[in-house]
Design an enzyme around this catalytic site. Sequence first.
Site, PDB file in Angstrom:
ATOM      1  N   LYS A  10      24.109 -27.632  -8.144  1.00 34.35           N
ATOM      2  CA  LYS A  10      25.589 -27.121  -8.580  1.00 34.35           C
ATOM      3  C   LYS A  10      26.438 -25.658  -8.483  1.00 34.35           C
ATOM      4  O   LYS A  10      25.803 -24.496  -8.276  1.00 34.35           O
ATOM      5  CB  LYS A  10      25.548 -27.701 -10.300  1.00 34.35           C
ATOM      6  CG  LYS A  10      25.362 -29.355  -9.715  1.00 34.35           C
ATOM      7  CD  LYS A  10      25.701 -30.346 -11.475  1.00 34.35           C
ATOM      8  CE  LYS A  10      25.177 -31.488 -11.190  1.00 34.35           C
ATOM      9  NZ  LYS A  10      25.115 -32.316 -12.600  1.00 34.35           N
ATOM     10  N   PHE A  58      33.919 -37.694 -19.521  1.00 34.02           N
ATOM     11  CA  PHE A  58      33.951 -36.562 -19.128  1.00 34.02           C
ATOM     12  C   PHE A  58      34.141 -36.338 -17.403  1.00 34.02           C
ATOM     13  O   PHE A  58      34.062 -35.774 -16.076  1.00 34.02           O
ATOM     14  CB  PHE A  58      32.928 -35.781 -19.080  1.00 34.02           C
ATOM     15  CG  PHE A  58      31.247 -36.333 -18.896  1.00 34.02           C
ATOM     16  CD1 PHE A  58      30.521 -37.062 -17.368  1.00 34.02           C
ATOM     17  CD2 PHE A  58      30.438 -37.354 -19.570  1.00 34.02           C
ATOM     18  CE1 PHE A  58      29.819 -37.398 -17.081  1.00 34.02           C
ATOM     19  CE2 PHE A  58      29.581 -38.076 -19.165  1.00 34.02           C
ATOM     20  CZ  PHE A  58      29.915 -38.440 -17.862  1.00 34.02           C
ATOM     21  N   ARG A  86      12.841 -35.040 -11.732  1.00 30.85           N
ATOM     22  CA  ARG A  86      13.433 -35.314 -12.521  1.00 30.85           C
ATOM     23  C   ARG A  86      12.964 -34.221 -14.363  1.00 30.85           C
ATOM     24  O   ARG A  86      13.013 -33.340 -14.843  1.00 30.85           O
ATOM     25  CB  ARG A  86      14.191 -36.497 -13.352  1.00 30.85           C
ATOM     26  CG  ARG A  86      15.245 -37.323 -12.551  1.00 30.85           C
ATOM     27  CD  ARG A  86      15.528 -38.230 -12.420  1.00 30.85           C
ATOM     28  NE  ARG A  86      16.424 -38.625 -14.016  1.00 30.85           N
ATOM     29  CZ  ARG A  86      18.081 -38.520 -14.324  1.00 30.85           C
ATOM     30  NH1 ARG A  86      18.481 -37.944 -12.817  1.00 30.85           N
ATOM     31  NH2 ARG A  86      18.555 -38.211 -15.132  1.00 30.85           N
ATOM     32  N   THR A  92      19.831 -33.871 -19.391  1.00 30.90           N
ATOM     33  CA  THR A  92      20.492 -33.437 -19.123  1.00 30.90           C
ATOM     34  C   THR A  92      21.560 -31.482 -19.564  1.00 30.90           C
ATOM     35  O   THR A  92      21.697 -31.107 -18.710  1.00 30.90           O
ATOM     36  CB  THR A  92      21.736 -34.946 -18.675  1.00 30.90           C
ATOM     37  OG1 THR A  92      20.875 -35.965 -18.292  1.00 30.90           O
ATOM     38  CG2 THR A  92      22.738 -34.950 -18.556  1.00 30.90           C
ATOM     39  N   ARG A 103      16.767 -26.663 -16.021  1.00 34.18           N
ATOM     40  CA  ARG A 103      17.454 -26.633 -16.117  1.00 34.18           C
ATOM     41  C   ARG A 103      17.438 -26.055 -17.758  1.00 34.18           C
ATOM     42  O   ARG A 103      18.857 -24.810 -18.041  1.00 34.18           O
ATOM     43  CB  ARG A 103      18.603 -27.976 -16.502  1.00 34.18           C
ATOM     44  CG  ARG A 103      18.956 -28.650 -15.643  1.00 34.18           C
ATOM     45  CD  ARG A 103      19.246 -30.197 -15.783  1.00 34.18           C
ATOM     46  NE  ARG A 103      20.067 -30.620 -15.011  1.00 34.18           N
ATOM     47  CZ  ARG A 103      20.290 -32.278 -15.212  1.00 34.18           C
ATOM     48  NH1 ARG A 103      19.171 -33.181 -15.770  1.00 34.18           N
ATOM     49  NH2 ARG A 103      21.024 -32.623 -13.785  1.00 34.18           N
ATOM     50  N   ASN A 113      25.409 -27.789 -14.913  1.00 33.87           N
ATOM     51  CA  ASN A 113      23.882 -27.944 -15.817  1.00 33.87           C
ATOM     52  C   ASN A 113      22.953 -27.662 -14.236  1.00 33.87           C
ATOM     53  O   ASN A 113      22.393 -28.580 -14.485  1.00 33.87           O
ATOM     54  CB  ASN A 113      23.062 -29.333 -16.340  1.00 33.87           C
ATOM     55  CG  ASN A 113      23.756 -30.577 -15.685  1.00 33.87           C
ATOM     56  OD1 ASN A 113      24.148 -30.770 -14.849  1.00 33.87           O
ATOM     57  ND2 ASN A 113      23.697 -31.342 -16.110  1.00 33.87           N
ATOM     58  N   HIS A 116      21.542 -31.420  -9.661  1.00 36.33           N
ATOM     59  CA  HIS A 116      21.373 -32.415  -9.730  1.00 36.33           C
ATOM     60  C   HIS A 116      19.801 -33.757  -9.034  1.00 36.33           C
ATOM     61  O   HIS A 116      19.801 -33.108  -8.197  1.00 36.33           O
ATOM     62  CB  HIS A 116      22.533 -33.087  -8.796  1.00 36.33           C
ATOM     63  CG  HIS A 116      22.003 -34.956  -8.424  1.00 36.33           C
ATOM     64  ND1 HIS A 116      22.742 -35.891  -9.649  1.00 36.33           N
ATOM     65  CD2 HIS A 116      22.204 -35.556  -7.643  1.00 36.33           C
ATOM     66  CE1 HIS A 116      22.985 -37.225  -8.978  1.00 36.33           C
ATOM     67  NE2 HIS A 116      21.547 -36.379  -7.641  1.00 36.33           N
TER      68      HIS A 116
END
Length: 138
Positions: A10, A58, A86, A92, A103, A113, A116
Amino acid sequence: MSNITFTMIKPDATGKGFTGAIIDRIIKAGFVIKALKWTKLSAEKAGEFYAIHKERPFYGELVEFMSSGTIVAAILEKDNAVADFRKLIGATNPAHADAGTIRKDFAASVGENAVHGSDSDENAIIEGNFLFSSLERF
Ligand code: GDP
């Protein structure tokens, strides 16, 4: 049997110069890169990608953030790709992410964060098709 997941590094992480380190973690965890590109989402494209979150409070912030800078998108192949990826990226909210996850080590907040990761095999295919044409994947 191998299957695929889809990721984006990100804008917070690309902006802080974490792209190389994150890709290194992904490769060392056993994922094979099937497609990769450095790009930038328009607000319209980011809104479409995250349309499932449209009703969440959000959503506006998320769309603004995801179109605020460059991203690196990739399709990744591995056995059990969605669940293993994941696990590699962590929760998250980085404050709740396990030690050693991407993360935990690279993200600053629940919104910004760092990465994705698709949440199902079905969404991995939809998301990969959203960012890549057939000429861009191998
Ligand atoms: P993920 O599957 O772990 O990415 O989490 P979700 O599908 O629940 O949320 C999608 C993305 O929306 C997250 O990765 C965050 O970037 C963002 N997000 C989730 N919760 C919040 C929040 O409370 N505030 C903000 N600003 N963004 C959020």
